[in-house]
Structures are given as structure tokens and as C-alpha cells.
Design a protein around this motif. Structure first.
Motif, PDB file in Angstrom:
ATOM      1  N   TRP A 117      -8.839   2.733  -3.365  1.00  0.00           N
ATOM      2  CA  TRP A 117      -8.003   3.024  -2.232  1.00  0.00           C
ATOM      3  C   TRP A 117      -7.575   1.978  -1.292  1.00  0.00           C
ATOM      4  N   GLY A 118      -8.624   1.220  -0.783  1.00  0.00           N
ATOM      5  CA  GLY A 118      -8.372   0.162   0.001  1.00  0.00           C
ATOM      6  C   GLY A 118      -7.012  -0.704  -0.420  1.00  0.00           C
ATOM      7  N   ARG A 119      -7.455  -1.294  -1.576  1.00  0.00           N
ATOM      8  CA  ARG A 119      -6.212  -1.884  -2.419  1.00  0.00           C
ATOM      9  C   ARG A 119      -5.124  -1.252  -2.525  1.00  0.00           C
ATOM     10  N   TYR A 120      -5.181  -0.039  -2.923  1.00  0.00           N
ATOM     11  CA  TYR A 120      -3.815   0.693  -3.195  1.00  0.00           C
ATOM     12  C   TYR A 120      -3.172   0.813  -1.881  1.00  0.00           C
ATOM     13  N   LEU A 121      -3.701   1.317  -0.785  1.00  0.00           N
ATOM     14  CA  LEU A 121      -2.941   1.469   0.500  1.00  0.00           C
ATOM     15  C   LEU A 121      -2.420   0.229   1.104  1.00  0.00           C
ATOM     16  N   ARG A 122      -3.258  -0.828   1.032  1.00  0.00           N
ATOM     17  CA  ARG A 122      -2.843  -2.027   1.451  1.00  0.00           C
ATOM     18  C   ARG A 122      -1.393  -2.550   0.726  1.00  0.00           C
ATOM     19  N   MET A 123      -1.550  -2.341  -0.501  1.00  0.00           N
ATOM     20  CA  MET A 123      -0.261  -2.614  -1.417  1.00  0.00           C
ATOM     21  C   MET A 123       0.891  -1.782  -1.172  1.00  0.00           C
ATOM     22  N   VAL A 124       0.653  -0.606  -0.843  1.00  0.00           N
ATOM     23  CA  VAL A 124       1.724   0.406  -0.245  1.00  0.00           C
ATOM     24  C   VAL A 124       2.247  -0.211   0.869  1.00  0.00           C
ATOM     25  N   ASN A 125       1.545  -0.399   1.819  1.00  0.00           N
ATOM     26  CA  ASN A 125       2.265  -0.966   3.083  1.00  0.00           C
ATOM     27  C   ASN A 125       3.008  -2.239   2.758  1.00  0.00           C
ATOM     28  N   GLU A 126       2.280  -3.036   2.026  1.00  0.00           N
ATOM     29  CA  GLU A 126       3.106  -4.467   1.811  1.00  0.00           C
ATOM     30  C   GLU A 126       4.224  -4.145   1.112  1.00  0.00           C
ATOM     31  N   ALA A 127       4.345  -3.113   0.249  1.00  0.00           N
ATOM     32  CA  ALA A 127       5.707  -2.799  -0.419  1.00  0.00           C
ATOM     33  C   ALA A 127       6.556  -2.292   0.629  1.00  0.00           C
ATOM     34  N   GLY A 128       6.257  -1.539   1.648  1.00  0.00           N
ATOM     35  CA  GLY A 128       6.876  -0.755   2.565  1.00  0.00           C
ATOM     36  C   GLY A 128       7.529  -1.743   3.349  1.00  0.00           C
TER      37      GLY A 128
ATOM     38  N   LEU B  92       6.257   2.617  -5.847  1.00  0.00           N
ATOM     39  CA  LEU B  92       6.857   3.907  -5.725  1.00  0.00           C
ATOM     40  C   LEU B  92       6.356   4.776  -4.522  1.00  0.00           C
ATOM     41  N   ALA B  93       4.981   4.762  -4.239  1.00  0.00           N
ATOM     42  CA  ALA B  93       4.407   5.393  -3.125  1.00  0.00           C
ATOM     43  C   ALA B  93       5.371   4.958  -1.783  1.00  0.00           C
ATOM     44  N   ALA B  94       5.633   3.522  -1.596  1.00  0.00           N
ATOM     45  CA  ALA B  94       6.200   3.139  -0.387  1.00  0.00           C
ATOM     46  C   ALA B  94       7.671   3.498  -0.308  1.00  0.00           C
ATOM     47  N   ASP B  95       8.231   3.741  -1.471  1.00  0.00           N
ATOM     48  CA  ASP B  95       9.675   4.304  -1.523  1.00  0.00           C
ATOM     49  C   ASP B  95       9.477   5.943  -0.904  1.00  0.00           C
ATOM     50  N   VAL B  96       8.519   6.586  -1.478  1.00  0.00           N
ATOM     51  CA  VAL B  96       8.370   8.064  -0.958  1.00  0.00           C
ATOM     52  C   VAL B  96       8.349   8.029   0.513  1.00  0.00           C
ATOM     53  N   CYS B  97       7.442   7.247   0.811  1.00  0.00           N
ATOM     54  CA  CYS B  97       7.026   7.093   2.283  1.00  0.00           C
ATOM     55  C   CYS B  97       8.337   6.930   3.142  1.00  0.00           C
ATOM     56  N   ARG B  98       9.226   5.873   2.739  1.00  0.00           N
ATOM     57  CA  ARG B  98      10.313   5.176   3.198  1.00  0.00           C
ATOM     58  C   ARG B  98      11.238   6.530   3.546  1.00  0.00           C
ATOM     59  N   ARG B  99      11.512   7.328   2.606  1.00  0.00           N
ATOM     60  CA  ARG B  99      12.383   8.417   2.596  1.00  0.00           C
ATOM     61  C   ARG B  99      11.786   9.562   3.382  1.00  0.00           C
ATOM     62  N   TYR B 100      10.528   9.765   3.794  1.00  0.00           N
ATOM     63  CA  TYR B 100      10.279  10.890   4.543  1.00  0.00           C
ATOM     64  C   TYR B 100       9.452  10.503   5.588  1.00  0.00           C
ATOM     65  N   GLY B 101       9.117   9.424   5.846  1.00  0.00           N
ATOM     66  CA  GLY B 101       8.685   8.864   7.199  1.00  0.00           C
ATOM     67  C   GLY B 101       7.009   9.265   7.160  1.00  0.00           C
TER      68      GLY B 101
ATOM     69  N   MET C 216      -0.198  -1.048 -13.039  1.00  0.00           N
ATOM     70  CA  MET C 216      -0.270   0.028 -12.708  1.00  0.00           C
ATOM     71  C   MET C 216      -0.456   0.353 -11.049  1.00  0.00           C
ATOM     72  N   TYR C 217      -1.280  -0.371 -10.352  1.00  0.00           N
ATOM     73  CA  TYR C 217      -1.420  -0.378  -9.076  1.00  0.00           C
ATOM     74  C   TYR C 217      -0.129  -0.832  -8.277  1.00  0.00           C
ATOM     75  N   GLU C 218       0.672  -1.870  -9.116  1.00  0.00           N
ATOM     76  CA  GLU C 218       1.757  -2.588  -8.547  1.00  0.00           C
ATOM     77  C   GLU C 218       2.975  -1.714  -8.430  1.00  0.00           C
ATOM     78  N   ALA C 219       3.053  -0.880  -9.638  1.00  0.00           N
ATOM     79  CA  ALA C 219       4.177   0.218  -9.764  1.00  0.00           C
ATOM     80  C   ALA C 219       3.970   1.288  -8.927  1.00  0.00           C
ATOM     81  N   SER C 220       2.928   1.723  -8.781  1.00  0.00           N
ATOM     82  CA  SER C 220       2.486   3.028  -8.043  1.00  0.00           C
ATOM     83  C   SER C 220       2.879   2.642  -6.660  1.00  0.00           C
ATOM     84  N   ALA C 221       2.280   1.536  -6.074  1.00  0.00           N
ATOM     85  CA  ALA C 221       2.508   1.178  -4.585  1.00  0.00           C
ATOM     86  C   ALA C 221       4.055   1.265  -4.261  1.00  0.00           C
TER      87      ALA C 221
END
Length: 228
Positions: A210-221, A173-182, A166-171
Motif C-alpha cells: 500500500w505504501g508503494r502504491y499510494l506513493r506512486m499514485v500521488n506521483e502520477a497525479g 490509472l488510479a491517479a486518472d480516476v482521482c483527478r476526475r472525481y477529486g 502492474m504497480y506503475e500502470a495501476s498507479a
């Protein structure tokens, strides 16, 4: 889970989620504002006429790793984001239920709530509202207009529900959203449902890392866009 309201917040006047261009068009009218903006804007302004929206296809996805099930039109509002509302937040939710019951709830017109995405414990992602449109997920109109809502299947008091998949897939997804909208992947721009002004929900709760999740989002980005 998403809140049963698209009201509240700051109302129509001075919404923080409105783009400068949207305010300009709202104040001057489509034709006048398009003329002020210039010839290029005039050529693209047709969709600002009331009742006209950007072209879209049924079942079209915003995230390559998702599947599509349409939420009831009663549970979201047609928009043309980010042209009419700036998208600069992601709101994290927990469904307080299973995957099927959550999908069924968003398909139910009497539920009066939805989110853009549901992420399962196995990493499956279901998109139910286009990012162009305003999902009724946070209980705050202004936040709904400026954000993408991501539901996670489980219960806030069950840490085992928040799986690695779940964390990996959501990260991703969130990185993709962040990329599209800055959108920066930080705690200013990522909110839990409980942190939305006026919210009466407790999700994602104290077990959401939250710490793990945001770290994973940034790594995915940093890894770049996901391929279909």
C-alpha cells in the motif's frame, strides 16, 4: 475478484454515495426538483427521466491507456455517475486467476460480478464497465455505487505476481480516476476488497504494498494527465 452481489450496504435510504442533487430529485420528482434547482438544471434534467441515460458510445474509454472489452450487462447496473452517485472511493482487488479467465468471467452473465478495470502483470489495462455505471465488484451496494473497482491479475499468496509494470500502470490509472472525481490518494479513500463492510474476500492481501502504491499514485497525479 468482484463479489457476486449488488445488494447489502445501507440500502436506498440515506446512501452515503448519493449526491445531494440525486436525493433532491428522488424526493421531489424530476420536474419539481428541476424547477427548484433553476433554469440551467431544468435544461439538463432530461436524463433523469426513468429509462433515459446520458449519451454514451460503445467501446468508449474513460482511461486513455486502456483497451475495451464489455462486461455482460448482467454484471453491472446502468447509472449516470457522478451526477446520481458521488464517486469518492477506489477499491483494489486481486483476480485470483489469470487475465483471460478474469475477462471471460466478467463477460459471463452467470458470474454476477465485474469491475471497471483489470490490470495485467505486464501493465496492460482492460476496461470492462464505464465509470458512469455501477460495477458489481465489492459485494456492498453502497460501496459499488460510490467507487471504481480495479482488479489486478494474480493471486494474493504470490508476491511475485505484483510486478513493477502492474504497480506503475495501476498507479497511472488510479491517479486518472482521482483527478476526475477529486479523490484524495490515501488509505481512507483507497480500500482493499477485504476492507469493504460485509466483504468475505481476502484480497488484495498482505503482499500488496500500500505504501508503494499510494506513493506512486500521488506521483502520477503530480505528473499530470496521461495522453492518449
Amino acid at each position: 475478484m468482484g463479489s457476486k452481489s449488488d445488494k447489502g450496504g445501507t440500502g436506498n435510504k440515506g446512501r452515503p454515495g448519493r449526491t445531494r442533487r440525486a436525493v433532491l430529485f428522488g424526493g421531489l420528482g424530476v420536474v419539481t426538483a428541476a424547477a427548484v434547482a433553476g433554469r440551467d438544471e431544468l435544461g439538463q434534467a432530461w436524463w433523469l427521466v426513468p429509462g433515459v441515460s446520458k449519451p454514451r458510445k460503445d467501446g468508449e474509454l474513460d482511461h486513455a491507456g486502456a483497451s475495451w472489452t464489455a462486461a455482460s450487462p448482467a454484471n453491472w447496473r446502468l447509472a449516470d455517475r457522478p451526477a446520481d452517485y458521488r464517486v469518492d472511493r477506489i477499491v483494489v482487488h486481486v483476480t485470483q486467476g489469470g487475465f483471460k479467465s478474469s475477462v471471460d468471467a466478467f463477460k459471463n452473465p452467470f458470474h454476477r460480478a465485474s469491475a471497471h478495470y483489470i490490470v495485467g502483470q505486464d501493465g496492460h489495462i482492460e476496461q470492462m464497465v464505464r465509470e458512469l455505471d455501477v460495477a458489481f465488484h465489492s459485494g456492498n451496494r453502497s460501496m459499488n455505487e460510490r467507487s471504481v473497482g480495479i482488479e489486478h491479475v494474480g493471486f494474493v499468496n504470490r508476491p511475485q505476481d505484483f510486478t513493477d509494470a502492474m504497480y506503475e500502470a495501476s498507479a497511472r490509472l488510479a491517479a486518472d480516476v482521482c483527478r476526475r472525481y477529486g479523490i484524495p490518494a490515501d488509505r481512507k479513500h483507497f480500500l482493499g476488497h477485504s476492507e469493504v463492510p460485509g466483504a468475505d474476500h481476502t484480497d488484495p492481501g498482505r503482499h500488496w504494498d500500500w505504501g508503494r502504491y499510494l506513493r506512486m499514485v500521488n506521483e502520477a497525479g503530480a505528473a499530470g494527465p496521461q495522453k492518449a
